[in-house]
Design a protein around this motif. Structure first.
Motif, short mmCIF file in Angstrom:
data_model
loop_
_atom_site.label_atom_id
_atom_site.label_comp_id
_atom_site.label_asym_id
_atom_site.label_seq_id
_atom_site.Cartn_x
_atom_site.Cartn_y
_atom_site.Cartn_z
N GLU A 128 40.83 50.22 71.66
CA GLU A 128 40.19 48.92 71.84
C GLU A 128 38.70 49.05 71.52
O GLU A 128 38.18 50.14 71.29
CB GLU A 128 40.38 48.44 73.29
CG GLU A 128 41.83 48.36 73.73
CD GLU A 128 42.62 47.33 72.96
OE1 GLU A 128 42.01 46.38 72.43
OE2 GLU A 128 43.86 47.45 72.89
N ARG A 129 38.02 47.94 71.50
CA ARG A 129 36.57 47.95 71.27
C ARG A 129 35.89 48.79 72.35
O ARG A 129 36.21 48.66 73.54
CB ARG A 129 36.00 46.53 71.29
CG ARG A 129 36.35 45.71 70.05
CD ARG A 129 35.79 44.31 70.16
NE ARG A 129 36.06 43.53 68.98
CZ ARG A 129 35.26 43.46 67.92
NH1 ARG A 129 34.12 44.14 67.92
NH2 ARG A 129 35.57 42.72 66.88
N LYS A 150 43.30 51.85 64.40
CA LYS A 150 44.75 51.94 64.58
C LYS A 150 45.35 52.81 63.49
O LYS A 150 45.02 52.66 62.31
CB LYS A 150 45.38 50.55 64.52
CG LYS A 150 46.90 50.54 64.66
CD LYS A 150 47.42 49.11 64.62
CE LYS A 150 48.92 49.04 64.71
NZ LYS A 150 49.42 47.64 64.64
N ILE A 151 46.23 53.73 63.88
CA ILE A 151 46.94 54.56 62.91
C ILE A 151 48.43 54.57 63.22
O ILE A 151 48.85 54.32 64.35
CB ILE A 151 46.43 56.02 62.88
CG1 ILE A 151 46.66 56.69 64.25
CG2 ILE A 151 44.98 56.08 62.45
CD1 ILE A 151 46.36 58.19 64.24
N ARG A 152 49.22 54.85 62.18
CA ARG A 152 50.65 55.09 62.33
C ARG A 152 50.91 56.49 61.77
O ARG A 152 50.58 56.77 60.61
CB ARG A 152 51.46 54.03 61.57
CG ARG A 152 51.34 52.64 62.17
CD ARG A 152 52.21 51.63 61.43
NE ARG A 152 51.61 51.19 60.19
CZ ARG A 152 50.85 50.10 60.06
NH1 ARG A 152 50.61 49.37 61.13
NH2 ARG A 152 50.35 49.76 58.91
N VAL A 153 51.50 57.35 62.56
CA VAL A 153 51.76 58.73 62.16
C VAL A 153 53.23 58.87 61.79
O VAL A 153 54.11 58.58 62.61
CB VAL A 153 51.39 59.72 63.29
CG1 VAL A 153 51.69 61.15 62.86
CG2 VAL A 153 49.92 59.56 63.68
N LYS A 166 43.54 50.17 60.46
CA LYS A 166 42.21 49.58 60.59
C LYS A 166 41.28 50.59 61.25
O LYS A 166 41.72 51.50 61.95
CB LYS A 166 42.24 48.28 61.40
CG LYS A 166 42.62 48.44 62.85
CD LYS A 166 42.52 47.10 63.57
CE LYS A 166 42.89 47.22 65.05
NZ LYS A 166 42.75 45.93 65.76
N GLY A 167 39.99 50.44 61.00
CA GLY A 167 39.01 51.27 61.67
C GLY A 167 38.68 52.57 60.98
O GLY A 167 38.66 52.65 59.75
N THR A 274 29.00 46.30 66.38
CA THR A 274 29.97 45.30 66.84
C THR A 274 31.31 45.89 67.29
O THR A 274 31.86 45.49 68.33
CB THR A 274 30.19 44.23 65.76
OG1 THR A 274 28.95 43.52 65.56
CG2 THR A 274 31.26 43.23 66.18
N PRO A 275 31.91 46.86 66.55
CA PRO A 275 33.20 47.41 67.00
C PRO A 275 33.14 48.12 68.34
O PRO A 275 34.19 48.38 68.95
CB PRO A 275 33.57 48.40 65.87
CG PRO A 275 32.82 47.92 64.69
CD PRO A 275 31.54 47.40 65.24
N HIS A 276 31.93 48.43 68.80
CA HIS A 276 31.78 49.16 70.06
C HIS A 276 31.47 48.25 71.25
O HIS A 276 31.25 48.73 72.36
CB HIS A 276 30.66 50.20 69.92
CG HIS A 276 30.88 51.17 68.79
ND1 HIS A 276 31.67 52.29 68.93
CD2 HIS A 276 30.42 51.18 67.51
CE1 HIS A 276 31.69 52.95 67.78
NE2 HIS A 276 30.94 52.30 66.91
N TYR A 277 31.44 46.94 70.98
CA TYR A 277 31.05 45.99 72.03
C TYR A 277 32.20 45.02 72.29
O TYR A 277 32.79 44.47 71.36
CB TYR A 277 29.79 45.23 71.61
CG TYR A 277 29.26 44.28 72.65
CD1 TYR A 277 28.86 44.74 73.91
CD2 TYR A 277 29.16 42.91 72.38
CE1 TYR A 277 28.38 43.86 74.86
CE2 TYR A 277 28.68 42.02 73.33
CZ TYR A 277 28.29 42.51 74.58
OH TYR A 277 27.81 41.65 75.53
N GLN A 278 32.51 44.80 73.55
CA GLN A 278 33.64 43.94 73.91
C GLN A 278 33.38 42.47 73.61
O GLN A 278 34.32 41.71 73.36
CB GLN A 278 33.96 44.11 75.41
CG GLN A 278 34.42 45.48 75.81
CD GLN A 278 35.86 45.76 75.39
OE1 GLN A 278 36.56 44.87 74.93
NE2 GLN A 278 36.29 47.00 75.54
N GLY A 279 32.11 42.07 73.62
CA GLY A 279 31.79 40.66 73.42
C GLY A 279 31.27 40.36 72.02
O GLY A 279 31.59 41.04 71.05
N LYS A 280 30.43 39.35 71.94
CA LYS A 280 29.89 38.87 70.67
C LYS A 280 28.40 39.15 70.59
O LYS A 280 27.67 38.98 71.57
CB LYS A 280 30.16 37.37 70.52
CG LYS A 280 29.78 36.78 69.18
CD LYS A 280 30.18 35.31 69.11
CE LYS A 280 29.86 34.73 67.74
NZ LYS A 280 30.25 33.29 67.66
#
Length: 327
Positions: A128-129, A150-153, A166-167, A274-280
């Protein structure tokens, strides 16, 4: 039993498991499970293969949740009118409907669609963020997931593959006993690791690669362009083009929750945070080009932006789930 017969039997077991999973999925969509059904479902999940298959079905469900409910209903009704309702066909209906919806909606490649007919076991990890995660894969390779990733192994007898949906991830590969090549896939192509340590960041527009040790081979999705990227080098690529990029080891310090920048425009700095913050985070457009330099924490975004505001004499307002920067 010979190897071909064994392989055929294994595929049949997987297909049967997918059919059973589809039955459970549709049953849960109709109404909450009764106590007896819940107990039966939990008993069914005790089988390792069933756990893997159910995780995949939940991944498909995640895709459905992103799409308009009216169009889902119309598509399922279309299939329902043409196909009998035997349980053996429920999985085909589910996956076919999902595939049509995915294409029809033109979903962005920020979280691209996986291969649904391979029946390979899939392990899914996401953050999550504001969160990070460290994994040790079954072959001993180490993987770090950055915030909002997100990864799929997918590991089988022939390959070791990580799909970066993503990410951003950082990988330290481990020598494989079975000599399977490790690759990272995005919607733009494949990265083949040749005994290496490297960092991959994925967005809808491009994939960015930084190689710390060893060599990573880029194969663009159209398979007409490839290039080996050696240690202490970097590159970006999309589906048909590879471009050189300046190698900066500081870009990999996100594992230490640090953002180190030199003369970065404030607008871009905000995008990195931004990806490290839960808000805006809101920034007055006139401030976009202010240049930011230094080492900042991504663990406490509010504190980091307070330091930036104080340094550049900006006004900052911190509200629940929102930070605003203005002149």
């Amino acid at each position: 039993m010979d190897s071909n017969a064994s392989s055929h039997s294994s595929q049949q077991e997987k297909k049967q498991a997918y059919q059973q999973a589809a039955e459970w999925y549709l049953l849960m969509q109709e109404q909450p499970l009764t106590a007896q059904q819940q107990a039966e479902f939990e008993a069914w999940q005790q089988v390792p293969l069933h756990q893997q298959v159910w995780q995949n079905v939940r991944m498909f469900d995640d895709k459905f949740q992103r799409l308009p409910k009216q169009q889902i209903a119309r598509t399922v009704q279309h299939f329902d009118a043409k196909l009998p309702k035997q349980a053996a066909q429920l999985c085909i209906v589910l996956c076919s409907a999902l595939g049509l919806l995915y294409v029809g909606q033109g979903v962005r490649q920020q979280d691209y669609f996986p291969e649904i007919w391979s029946f390979d076991p899939v392990e899914i990890y996401h953050t999550e963020r504001g969160m990070q995660q460290h994994l040790t894969l079954q072959d001993g390779s180490q993987v770090w997931l950055n915030s909002n990733s997100k990864i799929r192994v997918k590991y089988n007898s022939q390959q070791r593959r990580i799909e970066l949906a993503k990410g951003e991830i950082y990988i330290e590969t481990h020598k494989d006993t079975f000599k399977r090549q490790l690759s990272v896939r995005t919607s733009h192509g494949d990265l083949l690791a040749l005994g290496t340590v490297f960092n991959v960041r994925y967005s809808a527009e491009k994939t960015e690669l930084l190689v710390r040790q060893g060599i990573v081979r880029i194969l663009t999705k159209d398979r007409q362009t490839q290039q080996d990227i050696p240690a202490q080098h970097a590159a970006t690529f999309n589906q048909d083009k590879i471009s050189p990029k300046s190698y900066q080891a500081t870009h990999m310090l996100w594992r230490q929750q640090l953002l180190v920048v030199h003369s970065m425009p404030l607008g871009q700095f905000i995008k990195e945070l931004t990806p490290h913050y839960q808000g805006k985070i809101q920034l007055e457009p006139a401030l976009d080009e202010i240049l930011i330099s230094g080492s900042y924490s991504t663990q406490d975004v509010e504190k980091t932006l307070s330091i930036v505001a104080n340094t550049h004499h900006l006004n900052i307002q911190v509200k629940p789930q929102k930070i605003q920067l203005a002149q």
